[in-house]
Design a protein around this motif. Structure first.
Motif, mmCIF file in Angstrom:
data_model
loop_
_atom_site.group_PDB
_atom_site.id
_atom_site.type_symbol
_atom_site.label_atom_id
_atom_site.label_comp_id
_atom_site.label_asym_id
_atom_site.label_seq_id
_atom_site.Cartn_x
_atom_site.Cartn_y
_atom_site.Cartn_z
ATOM 1 N N PHE A 16 0.873 -1.329 -0.027
ATOM 2 C CA PHE A 16 0.129 0.097 0.037
ATOM 3 C C PHE A 16 0.689 1.300 0.019
ATOM 4 C CE2 PHE A 16 -2.033 3.458 2.633
ATOM 5 C CZ PHE A 16 -3.039 3.538 2.044
ATOM 6 N N ALA A 69 -4.943 1.199 -2.150
ATOM 7 C CA ALA A 69 -5.420 -0.099 -1.240
ATOM 8 C C ALA A 69 -5.742 -1.099 -2.219
ATOM 9 C CB ALA A 69 -6.882 0.395 -0.411
ATOM 10 N N THR A 110 -6.497 1.712 6.840
ATOM 11 C CA THR A 110 -6.693 2.433 5.809
ATOM 12 C C THR A 110 -7.831 3.491 5.937
ATOM 13 O OG1 THR A 110 -7.886 1.010 4.054
ATOM 14 C CG2 THR A 110 -5.526 1.208 4.046
ATOM 15 N N VAL A 288 -12.815 3.003 1.218
ATOM 16 C CA VAL A 288 -11.409 2.214 1.320
ATOM 17 C C VAL A 288 -11.497 0.851 2.264
ATOM 18 C CG1 VAL A 288 -10.215 4.350 1.211
ATOM 19 C CG2 VAL A 288 -10.785 3.835 3.521
ATOM 20 N N PRO A 292 -10.438 -3.122 -0.735
ATOM 21 C CA PRO A 292 -9.456 -4.215 -0.736
ATOM 22 C C PRO A 292 -10.249 -5.426 -0.728
ATOM 23 C CG PRO A 292 -9.046 -2.539 0.903
ATOM 24 C CD PRO A 292 -10.365 -2.232 0.095
#
Length: 380
Positions: A16, A69, A110, A288, A292
């Motif tokens: 990241f 991310a 994140t 965020v 992922p």
């Protein structure tokens, strides 16, 4: 947190940071070229350019953080699959849903970064950037003292200096004022001086000529003068001012009812703009966490192949584009219908739904393969 979760989380954080650094660098270079040219050509120093760049970093980081991310999740999953680490974990009985736990931890980390960035750092940087831009705009002395190039302090005004002496004397001065289209006027002077008082900035021209054109009469009048003073304070006032940038309003002010009422009372914003700005900041925090998981779930779909997981990666990228398109559509709807503010969170909800469905169907080819292998061994 298990040892495997910590191992995957460390990889995700390293990747990241790498993707974030690369994306911010690329975006910063593309934007800083025009900013550098505008500031330096306007007579500003390199320190002003660095200050403006630093103040724009929170916005750049917020823009690329979801993509960083997402890239970290996809790359880490692909590497774990290529090294057969995911295969071993699945073979020991861990489900894809269980293996998604470090992705969830990563999303929370994140999200905390994004919360600080989007609710505090970015509004504060935009507010400070607006103040510094106003100061630079009013600094006409720095803008005008630039020899050998045509400058445009404001719309309809062109200024040129042939040479500047160390004592501040200007030579071969040209000033064209076309703000009055019916009667534009042009000044030329052999020498000139910038004289600044408490609240006024004047250009004193010596041994020059003024040419005024009357568009109605189609006539040009010329006047020679020994010295003439031209007030250029209005150029600064014409460029300064303007309404407050809504992006720089503190989040606490947007949350409070009195703060929203004060913004509405100015007449510069409507309810849709204020509502969209507030909930967009919060929606960035949720997104965020989603991206992922979307990247990981898509990479876990299908069987394992020595040729890599490129089809799954393309699927994950397509879902990301879909979510981004939905976010843009939701923004336009909320601006016109502020009561539908919940639409800004809908892309994140759809992304989490996709992730759950994909994780539910992922890993089955491997389990079927292991089941058939055990069954064949028993029969043998």
């Amino acid at each position: 947190m298990s040892r495997f979760d910590g191992y995957v989380l460390r990889q995700l954080l390293v990747l990241f940071g790498f993707f974030l650094l690369v994306l911010v660098g690329v975006l910063w270079i593309s934007r800083s070229v025009s900013l550098f040219d505008r500031l330096i050509s306007g007579g500003q120093s390199a320190m002003v350019f660095l200050e403006f760049t630093a103040l724009s970093l929170p916005t750049l980081i917020r823009t690329v953080m979801p993509m960083a991310a997402f890239g970290a999740a996809v790359y880490a999953t692909n590497r774990l699959s290529r090294d057969s680490e995911l295969t071993v974990m699945l073979a020991t009985g861990s489900s894809p849903l269980r293996l998604a736990r470090p992705m969830l931890y990563f999303g929370v980390v994140t999200a905390l970064m994004m919360a600080v960035l989007t609710t505090y750092l970015r509004p504060a940087s935009i507010q400070q950037l607006g103040l510094r831009e106003a100061e630079v705009t009013r600094d006409l002395t720095a803008q005008l003292l630039n020899e050998g190039s045509f400058m445009h302090p404001t719309s309809g005004v062109t200024f040129y200096i042939g040479k500047i002496d160390p004592d501040g004397t200007l030579h071969d001065v040209f000033l064209s004022d076309r703000r009055d289209q019916l009667r534009p006027i042009t000044y030329t002077a052999a020498r000139a001086f910038l004289v600044s008082t408490d609240d006024q900035l004047s250009l004193v021209m010596v041994q020059g000529m003024a040419m005024r054109y009357n568009s109605k009469l189609k006539s040009l009048s010329t006047t020679l003068f020994a010295d003439f003073s031209y007030d250029i304070t209005s150029l600064a006032s014409a460029r300064s001012g303007g309404k407050r940038n809504l992006r720089g309003v503190p989040t606490t002010e947007l949350f409070s009812r009195s703060g929203r009422a004060a913004l509405l009372a100015t007449g510069n914003y409507d309810t849709g703009e204020i509502t969209e700005e507030l909930h967009e900041r919060l929606a960035w925090i949720v997104i965020v966490i989603t991206v992922p998981l979307v990247g990981y779930a898509a990479m876990m779909m299908g069987g394992f192949s020595r040729f890599g997981l490129w089809p799954q990666a393309l699927t994950a990228f397509a879902i990301l584009l879909l979510l981004e398109g939905l976010r843009g559509l939701a923004t336009s709807v909320v601006l016109n219908h502020p009561q539908l503010w919940w639409l800004l969170y809908l892309p994140a909800g759809i992304g989490l739904t996709f992730s759950a469905l994909m994780l539910r169907g992922s890993g089955r080819p491997l389990r079927l393969y292991l089941h058939s292998t055990r069954h064949t061994r028993r029969n043998a």
